[in-house]
Scaffold this motif. Sequence first.
Motif, PDB file in Angstrom:
ATOM      1  N   SER A  41       0.817  -1.216   0.000  1.00 30.61           N
ATOM      2  CA  SER A  41       0.000   0.000   0.000  1.00 30.61           C
ATOM      3  C   SER A  41       0.849   1.264   0.000  1.00 30.61           C
ATOM      4  O   SER A  41       0.555   2.226  -0.708  1.00 30.61           O
ATOM      5  CB  SER A  41      -0.926   0.001   1.222  1.00 30.61           C
ATOM      6  N   SER A  42       1.925   1.261   0.803  1.00 28.67           N
ATOM      7  CA  SER A  42       2.711   2.481   0.955  1.00 28.67           C
ATOM      8  C   SER A  42       3.516   2.831  -0.286  1.00 28.67           C
ATOM      9  O   SER A  42       3.951   3.969  -0.446  1.00 28.67           O
ATOM     10  CB  SER A  42       3.659   2.347   2.153  1.00 28.67           C
ATOM     11  N   MET A  43       3.721   1.852  -1.186  1.00 30.43           N
ATOM     12  CA  MET A  43       4.593   2.087  -2.338  1.00 30.43           C
ATOM     13  C   MET A  43       3.855   2.074  -3.672  1.00 30.43           C
ATOM     14  O   MET A  43       4.449   2.377  -4.708  1.00 30.43           O
ATOM     15  CB  MET A  43       5.708   1.038  -2.358  1.00 30.43           C
ATOM     16  N   ALA A  44       2.561   1.742  -3.668  1.00 33.48           N
ATOM     17  CA  ALA A  44       1.834   1.578  -4.930  1.00 33.48           C
ATOM     18  C   ALA A  44       1.811   2.865  -5.753  1.00 33.48           C
ATOM     19  O   ALA A  44       1.927   2.831  -6.981  1.00 33.48           O
ATOM     20  CB  ALA A  44       0.410   1.100  -4.645  1.00 33.48           C
ATOM     21  N   GLY A  45       1.662   4.004  -5.086  1.00 36.55           N
ATOM     22  CA  GLY A  45       1.581   5.265  -5.813  1.00 36.55           C
ATOM     23  C   GLY A  45       2.844   5.629  -6.560  1.00 36.55           C
ATOM     24  O   GLY A  45       2.803   6.406  -7.527  1.00 36.55           O
ATOM     25  N   ARG A  46       3.983   5.084  -6.133  1.00 37.55           N
ATOM     26  CA  ARG A  46       5.252   5.400  -6.796  1.00 37.55           C
ATOM     27  C   ARG A  46       5.259   4.941  -8.245  1.00 37.55           C
ATOM     28  O   ARG A  46       5.917   5.544  -9.090  1.00 37.55           O
ATOM     29  CB  ARG A  46       6.416   4.733  -6.058  1.00 37.55           C
ATOM     30  N   VAL A  47       4.544   3.850  -8.538  1.00 36.27           N
ATOM     31  CA  VAL A  47       4.566   3.308  -9.897  1.00 36.27           C
ATOM     32  C   VAL A  47       3.970   4.313 -10.871  1.00 36.27           C
ATOM     33  O   VAL A  47       4.592   4.692 -11.874  1.00 36.27           O
ATOM     34  CB  VAL A  47       3.807   1.969  -9.965  1.00 36.27           C
ATOM     35  N   VAL A  48       2.751   4.771 -10.576  1.00 34.93           N
ATOM     36  CA  VAL A  48       2.087   5.719 -11.470  1.00 34.93           C
ATOM     37  C   VAL A  48       2.879   7.017 -11.571  1.00 34.93           C
ATOM     38  O   VAL A  48       3.060   7.575 -12.657  1.00 34.93           O
ATOM     39  CB  VAL A  48       0.651   5.992 -10.985  1.00 34.93           C
ATOM     40  N   THR A  49       3.390   7.503 -10.432  1.00 31.99           N
ATOM     41  CA  THR A  49       4.140   8.763 -10.436  1.00 31.99           C
ATOM     42  C   THR A  49       5.365   8.679 -11.342  1.00 31.99           C
ATOM     43  O   THR A  49       5.632   9.584 -12.143  1.00 31.99           O
ATOM     44  CB  THR A  49       4.575   9.121  -9.002  1.00 31.99           C
ATOM     45  N   ARG A  50       6.116   7.583 -11.233  1.00 35.31           N
ATOM     46  CA  ARG A  50       7.331   7.432 -12.039  1.00 35.31           C
ATOM     47  C   ARG A  50       6.994   7.244 -13.517  1.00 35.31           C
ATOM     48  O   ARG A  50       7.631   7.842 -14.391  1.00 35.31           O
ATOM     49  CB  ARG A  50       8.146   6.242 -11.525  1.00 35.31           C
ATOM     50  N   VAL A  51       5.979   6.431 -13.821  1.00 34.82           N
ATOM     51  CA  VAL A  51       5.611   6.205 -15.222  1.00 34.82           C
ATOM     52  C   VAL A  51       5.098   7.498 -15.847  1.00 34.82           C
ATOM     53  O   VAL A  51       5.443   7.837 -16.985  1.00 34.82           O
ATOM     54  CB  VAL A  51       4.565   5.080 -15.339  1.00 34.82           C
ATOM     55  N   GLU A  52       4.286   8.240 -15.103  1.00 30.51           N
ATOM     56  CA  GLU A  52       3.790   9.522 -15.616  1.00 30.51           C
ATOM     57  C   GLU A  52       4.939  10.474 -15.930  1.00 30.51           C
ATOM     58  O   GLU A  52       4.937  11.150 -16.961  1.00 30.51           O
ATOM     59  CB  GLU A  52       2.860  10.173 -14.591  1.00 30.51           C
TER      60      GLU A  52
END
Length: 403
Positions: free
Chosen positions: A358-369
Amino acid sequence: MSIIIEARDIRYRYPGSREAIRGISFHIRPGEKIALVGPNGAGKSTLLQMFNGMIRPDAGTMLFDNEPIRYDTRSLRQLRRRVGYVLQNSDRQIIAPTVYQDVAFGPANLGFDEPAIRRAVALALQYVGLEGFERRPPHQLSGGEKKRVAIAGVLAMDPDVLVFDEPTSGLDPAGSEDLMELLDELHHDGKTVIISTHDVELAYPWADRAILLLDGRILKEDVPDVAFGNTEYVRRAHLSVPTLLELSQELGRRGFVQPDHKPRSVLDMVYILEHIHHEACVHPTPGTISVCNVDEVETSSIAAWVNDHPGLAIGAMGTRAKQCATLEDLTLEFTYGVIDKCILRALSGQDSLILTSSSMAGRVVTRVEAYCWESRTTITVLPWSMMNQAPKEGLTNEEVKEG
């Protein structure tokens, strides 16, 4: 921005020796990743030990949270609760006959009651992936497991700052990658992380700022591409220019126009090379990056989905995600630098799956964006809730986040 650690013209001399620290001043902000880099004898370990009062400077002032460090027993106990220190040699830090007793040592010394100690130990061991190790004798553990026990002992006190002296010393490449992934996870959860190292290939892509030390003085302090980009400073510090940065410099000398920012990863370098040879590049339709938050799904359903998608490259970010992969006997292709490696797969037209927490899931979208914005590429990020549906044509990462 506030400052959590500051040094003001500090000096220190070991008895009967020359000065180890010779008039150093700098500051560290909350949430930064800092690498102290230099050869053996540069003063890295001595400086780190000043951060939590293990060494008191002969002159100058060390400050924590904008207050001068005080060296009475009570003040040092409070400081060491907030600044956790992990030694280079874990055998020197692990002192108890069982893993549980060792991790419980810090909370017990801080006056935690027994239920609070049990909770702190359980959470710390879960974080570092050592659940079920409570009764194990530390001397029976591998080097990487001992390092994680030492980290758990520090995490059990819930410090704000984590200090690591040569964190990958004695670890094989796979163990080093796992440990650096753990440091990234700790940083993402709000910790300030400081390491010492002489490994420029480790420090360059990882750190927010690098501090180059030589003979007890700061030679250069800046963002990594600037700190390591000055060949004169790097050579004086008996270091080498990181490979990616050296390649970028050589391309520049040969007249190739490059982006303003320097490459910090293989993905960055691939982008530069494609930019240089744009006309010759063949760009297939990008693959999809699927993201599964292991905290929100049944692990058995992940294995079933993977079995229905043969040939999928799988990566795991964070300890819980890696434990899930082990539990379900999933073969991991990526365990460090996972997002960038999956972007590279997508650019070659291949699909991938990232297991995360949960704590790291947002990093994926942020980096890909961020990559898609810079490279004017469209890569679909598909969350678990949509992975059993056909991807929508033209689905944007913003729509994925909203979904």
